[in-house]
Every structure is written in structure tokens, then in C-alpha cells.
Design an enzyme around this catalytic site. Structure first.
Site, mmCIF file in Angstrom:
data_model
loop_
_atom_site.group_PDB
_atom_site.id
_atom_site.type_symbol
_atom_site.label_atom_id
_atom_site.label_comp_id
_atom_site.label_asym_id
_atom_site.label_seq_id
_atom_site.Cartn_x
_atom_site.Cartn_y
_atom_site.Cartn_z
ATOM 1 N N THR A 68 1.220 -0.903 0.512
ATOM 2 C CA THR A 68 0.081 0.313 -0.183
ATOM 3 C C THR A 68 0.533 1.277 0.018
ATOM 4 O O THR A 68 2.156 1.025 -0.177
ATOM 5 C CB THR A 68 -0.723 0.109 1.171
ATOM 6 O OG1 THR A 68 -0.325 0.296 2.588
ATOM 7 C CG2 THR A 68 -1.864 -1.234 1.574
ATOM 8 N N CYS A 69 0.019 2.635 0.161
ATOM 9 C CA CYS A 69 0.890 3.505 0.363
ATOM 10 C C CYS A 69 1.999 3.382 0.983
ATOM 11 O O CYS A 69 2.887 4.489 1.298
ATOM 12 C CB CYS A 69 0.181 4.926 0.008
ATOM 13 S SG CYS A 69 -1.429 5.040 1.450
ATOM 14 N N ASN A 70 1.256 3.226 2.460
ATOM 15 C CA ASN A 70 2.978 3.504 4.286
ATOM 16 C C ASN A 70 3.086 1.849 4.180
ATOM 17 O O ASN A 70 3.628 2.322 5.280
ATOM 18 C CB ASN A 70 1.423 3.667 5.429
ATOM 19 C CG ASN A 70 0.306 5.077 4.820
ATOM 20 O OD1 ASN A 70 1.531 6.112 4.275
ATOM 21 N ND2 ASN A 70 -0.750 5.560 4.343
ATOM 22 N N MET B 110 -8.771 4.739 -4.026
ATOM 23 C CA MET B 110 -8.098 6.692 -3.239
ATOM 24 C C MET B 110 -8.842 7.253 -3.549
ATOM 25 O O MET B 110 -8.560 7.889 -2.930
ATOM 26 C CB MET B 110 -6.540 6.061 -2.918
ATOM 27 C CG MET B 110 -6.426 7.894 -2.912
ATOM 28 S SD MET B 110 -6.716 7.282 -0.613
ATOM 29 C CE MET B 110 -5.196 6.678 -0.460
ATOM 30 N N ALA B 111 -8.281 7.474 -5.386
ATOM 31 C CA ALA B 111 -9.177 8.912 -5.829
ATOM 32 C C ALA B 111 -10.664 8.974 -5.937
ATOM 33 O O ALA B 111 -11.690 9.445 -5.463
ATOM 34 C CB ALA B 111 -9.192 8.166 -7.313
ATOM 35 N N THR C 12 -10.579 2.576 7.632
ATOM 36 C CA THR C 12 -11.038 1.089 6.930
ATOM 37 C C THR C 12 -10.525 0.234 6.160
ATOM 38 O O THR C 12 -10.933 -0.596 5.241
ATOM 39 C CB THR C 12 -12.433 1.052 6.718
ATOM 40 O OG1 THR C 12 -13.206 2.038 5.832
ATOM 41 C CG2 THR C 12 -12.827 1.628 8.400
ATOM 42 N N GLN C 13 -9.804 1.621 4.823
ATOM 43 C CA GLN C 13 -9.272 1.268 3.401
ATOM 44 C C GLN C 13 -7.618 0.196 3.564
ATOM 45 O O GLN C 13 -8.205 -1.239 2.750
ATOM 46 C CB GLN C 13 -8.559 2.346 2.819
ATOM 47 C CG GLN C 13 -8.162 1.692 1.637
ATOM 48 C CD GLN C 13 -7.804 3.079 1.076
ATOM 49 O OE1 GLN C 13 -7.416 4.081 1.232
ATOM 50 N NE2 GLN C 13 -7.447 3.489 -0.484
ATOM 51 N N LEU D 146 -9.187 6.798 -10.835
ATOM 52 C CA LEU D 146 -10.345 6.250 -10.545
ATOM 53 C C LEU D 146 -10.586 4.914 -9.693
ATOM 54 O O LEU D 146 -11.054 4.397 -10.041
ATOM 55 C CB LEU D 146 -11.087 6.270 -11.649
ATOM 56 C CG LEU D 146 -12.429 6.345 -11.774
ATOM 57 C CD1 LEU D 146 -13.607 7.600 -10.176
ATOM 58 C CD2 LEU D 146 -13.582 6.262 -13.138
ATOM 59 N N GLN E 2 -7.866 -3.626 1.824
ATOM 60 C CA GLN E 2 -6.546 -4.163 0.602
ATOM 61 C C GLN E 2 -6.159 -4.869 1.023
ATOM 62 O O GLN E 2 -5.526 -5.810 0.530
ATOM 63 C CB GLN E 2 -5.826 -2.787 0.813
ATOM 64 C CG GLN E 2 -5.635 -1.480 0.368
ATOM 65 C CD GLN E 2 -5.164 -0.192 0.924
ATOM 66 O OE1 GLN E 2 -4.685 -0.526 2.388
ATOM 67 N NE2 GLN E 2 -5.876 0.386 0.502
#
Length: 449
Positions: free
Chosen positions: A58-60, A207-208, A127-128, A204, A132
Site C-alpha cells: 500500500t502507500c504506507n 483512493m481517488a 477502514t481502507q 479512479l 486492501q
């Protein structure tokens, strides 16, 4: 808790926003199914002591979850995986070594549960991450890189995450990276006294889409640049105010990039989408939020463009963490309890104890009926020993085929449900049977009672 040797050895390697900067996380990030499959196959080919494996990117964070074969040494697997990562990502082993967190057995299970419950996230309570993790598990399962061990672990993790959300209210404010970014954008607009609340959103994906929903909640209008108009049409059906959102193909980026003061970018592209050669001087200041890892926006050369990355949002997140300290404490208690319950559940689903219980149940039932017969003098007392032997041989013969079948199915994904059903049928352990009944192996989630 002292773990028995027949239980699975769980193992995790984690690189997160806490230990590694954005630039290094960009190098580790995997944003395509083909690349992920290739990476997992490399692990399978070069790490024979890893039974099952999945990757969460993920991004983190970039994390590897695995189960090890009996007798495998965790440090050896760590070294092998770091070497693969270094070669695959063109990084040095020493740099990776400085940033990695390894967890084994109970610590690994606790870590996975904490991540899934969003206690280790940059934005606590978002909650994302659960979605993921479901996607990461589903991919590894369908591509046959994980099976029974990680299926058990991840299903219980999803159950734990639901419990944390329901009992602590940690997610009620709906805070996420996307909401923090939009909140900061709103603060900027208020300080700058910008009245034209319009935003350009590139991408899209999940996240977007979250960004767009938060923008609409703050009374913004949004132009979305993407590649799939059909996906856009499906998405706007979810919105309360779809007329505030419009769509253009991303090929028209040059026509819009210099027209908006507010930009959000969140795609899975491994390359810069917004580049300096697209930029023109404007009389207004611009505020851009790059929520992608790897980053989608090249560092602007123009002085009046202010760029925020995922890591730049961290100071804005700290307040959220402090406000949720009480909920976090309660959540960690739930995770700790879930870790203990997981091992109790795993032990209850082992085949050997079940076979032993079935034989003991048969012995007790036979002995009970024999004692009744002796008491009523249906058989002479002196025949008791011989009858016991006959009964013992009879139930051994009766249980022979089920015993072989249970052992044969022990390593299959559906064995948990099978064992739970047998326990329920013979009234051996209702609590573990209920777990198994609620388990849905193919949707990777628990049904709510």
C-alpha cells in the site's frame, strides 16, 4: 503461550511509514498483478522452507506474510527474502535490514491483526486497509501462493478487525489519508480565501474515489481524469450529487493541468503522470496532493505550486492519533485477546486431537452400554474382558476409514470446516464448530451473526 510443534509457524516482514521514508517505499511498491505474481513466484522458487506467502503493498507499507515449514529458521528466511527484495528492487540488503521489522509466531499473528484493524496505519481507524488486505489475500489464494495456513490467519484477522470497529468506534469519524488530504485542502482554501471550490482528480481507483466523495461532502465540484469512462458511470451511481462530478480522458491532461488550483493524484502508475514539461506559469497559487506510492507528480519547478505527499500529511494525522488514544488502548486489548483465541481455535481444529476424541467417545459409549448389560445380567460378569476387546475392535474397524479420510484431508483448505462440522455432529466442541460454520473460505470474510 508455549506453542506446540504441530502448529503452523507464522512469519512477517514489514516495511512501514514508521521505519522507511517515502522514497524507499516507492521502490518497494508493487502496483500490478503481473509484477506481484512474478515476485511471489520468485519467493516460491528460492525459499523452499516457506509453505505459503502473500504480499501487502500500500502507500504506507510493504509487508510479506508467510507460514514456514516445520524446522525452518525465521532468520534464514528473513535473509533470503531481503536478498530477493534487494535484487528485485535494486536496493541494498543493508538498507533494507535497517528498516525491516520481523515477527514470528504469536508476534506475527498479533502484527497481522493490528494491521488489519488499522491500529498500525498512518491514520488510525481508517477502514481502507482491511479491503486492501482482503484483495492481497484473495490474489495470493487464487494464484495458489497461499492455502490453509494463511486462510486461517486472514479470516481471523478480518473477524478481529470487525470486532475492533464495532466495539471501539475507532472508525466512526471515517478518517483516512484521503479525508485528511481533503480537510487540509479545505483549510488552505479558507486561508487563501479561494471561493471557487473546484478540484481536478487524476485517477479512479479506490483512493481517488474516496477523495471525490470527501470533496463532494465539502461542497467541491470535481473533474476526474481517467481511462475508463464506463467505470466512472458506475461510480457516480453511488453519489448523492453526481452532477457535481464530470469526466475527461486522461489523454486530455495537458488541457486541464494549468486550469485548477487544487489537484489530487492517486493512480497505480509506476511513473510520473504530471511532469514539469506540462506546466505553465499562472497568476494563482496551486495546491497539489500526491496520494500515490510510487509518486505520480514530479517535483514542480514553479514556485507557486505547493506539493503535498503522503508523508507530508503525517503532522496532520498526529492529532487524530492523540484523539483516539482511548479507543486504541481498548482495540489493542481486543487484538491481544484475539491472538490467544486464534491459537486456541487452531488447536481445536487439528485432526489428531479430533481422532483421539472420536475414539474416546466410542470407548466411553461402548463401556457405558457394557456396564448396563452387566448390571441387568444380559451377559455373565466373567465375559466382561472378552466383550471389551470385541467392542474395542469393532469401533476401531468402524473408525478406520474416517480416520484415514480425516488425515488425508488435513492439509486441504476446507479441512477447518470439515473438522468443525464433525465436532458439531458429535457434540465435541460447539465453540470451535461455530467458528468453522461462520467461515467462508472463498469470500475471505466472516458472516455476521
Amino acid at each position: 503461550m508455549e506453542l506446540e510443534t504441530h502448529l503452523s509457524k507464522y512469519f512477517t516482514l514489514a516495511f512501514t511509514h514508521k521505519s522507511m521514508g517515502l522514497e524507499m517505499r516507492e521502490k518497494l511498491a508493487i502496483n500490478s498483478s503481473a509484477t506481484l505474481k512474478e515476485f511471489l513466484q520468485t519467493i516460491k522458487n528460492h525459499c523452499p522452507n516457506i509453505k505459503e506467502c502473500m504480499v501487502l503493498s500500500t502507500c504506507n507499507r510493504f509487508e510479506i506474510y508467510a507460514s514456514l515449514k516445520h524446522g525452518a529458521h525465521a532468520n534464514e528466511q528473513k535473509s533470503a527474502l531481503l536478498k530477493i527484495l534487494a535484487q528485485n528492487k535494486k536496493m541494498s540488503v543493508s538498507d533494507l535490514e535497517k528498516c525491516v521489522l520481523m515477527s514470528v509466531d504469536e508476534s506475527a499473528v498479533h502484527h497481522v491483526f493490528s494491521v488489519c484493524s488499522s491500529l498500525d496505519s498512518l491514520v488510525v481507524g481508517e477502514t481502507q486497509i482491511t479491503g486492501q488486505m482482503k484483495n492481497a489475500y484473495k490474489f495470493a489464494f487464487e494464484e495458489k501462493f497461499c492455502s490453509k495456513d494463511l486462510t486461517r490467519l486472514l479470516h481471523f484477522a478480518f473477524k478481529c478487525a470487525a470486532k475492533v470497529r464495532n466495539l471501539t468506534g475507532i472508525s466512526k469519524q471515517g478518517v483516512s489519508i484521503s479525508s485528511v488530504a481533503v480537510k487540509e485542502a479545505l483549510n488552505i482554501f479558507e486561508k487563501e480565501r479561494i471561493k471557487d471550490k473546484k478540484a481536478l482528480v487524476i485517477g479512479l481507483g479506490e483512493m481517488a474515489q474516496l477523495v471525490i466523495k470527501h470533496l463532494l461532502n465539502k461542497q467541491f465540484e470535481a473533474l476526474i481524469l481517467g481511462r475508463n469512462e464506463a467505470k466512472f458511470e458506475d461510480f457516480i451511481k453511488e453519489l448523492e450529487e453526481p452532477k457535481k462530478v464530470s469526466f475527461q480522458n486522461i489523454e486530455n491532461l495537458n488541457a486541464y493541468i494549468n486550469e485548477y488550483q487544487l489537484l489530487f493524484c492517486a493512480t497505480s502508475s509506476p511513473h510520473f503522470i504530471v511532469q514539469n514539461d506540462m506546466l505553465k506559469e499562472t497568476i494563482f497559487r496551486r495546491f497539489w496532493f500526491d496520494l500515490a506510492v510510487p509518486r505520480n507528480i514530479e517535483k514542480p519547478v514553479l514556485d507557486n505550486i505547493f506539493l503535498y505527499s503522503v508523508d507530508d500529511l503525517e503532522p496532520m494525522v498526529r492529532e487524530n492519533v492523540e484523539n483516539r488514544q482511548e479507543s486504541r488502548t481498548k482495540a489493542y486489548e481486543i487484538v491481544g485477546l484475539a491472538t490467544m483465541e486464534f491459537y486456541q481455535w487452531i488447536q481445536s481444529l487439528e485432526v489428531e486431537p479430533l481422532i483421539k476424541d472420536l475414539r474416546e467417545l466410542a470407548r466411553i459409549s461402548a463401556q457405558k452400554e457394557l456396564q448396563k448389560a452387566l448390571k441387568k445380567r444380559y451377559v455373565p460378569k466373567e465375559y466382561e474382558s472378552n466383550i471389551e476387546k470385541i467392542l474395542h475392535n469393532a469401533f476401531n474397524t468402524f473408525l478406520h476409514h474416517p480416520t484415514i479420510a480425516l488425515k488425508k484431508n488435513a492439509q486441504k483448505e476446507e479441512s477447518d470446516v470439515l473438522v468443525g462440522a464433525i465436532k458439531n455432529l458429535f457434540n465435541l466442541d460447539k465453540s470451535s464448530a461455530n467458528h468453522a460454520q461462520n467461515l467462508n473460505l472463498y469470500k475471505c470474510e466472516y458472516y455476521e451473526e
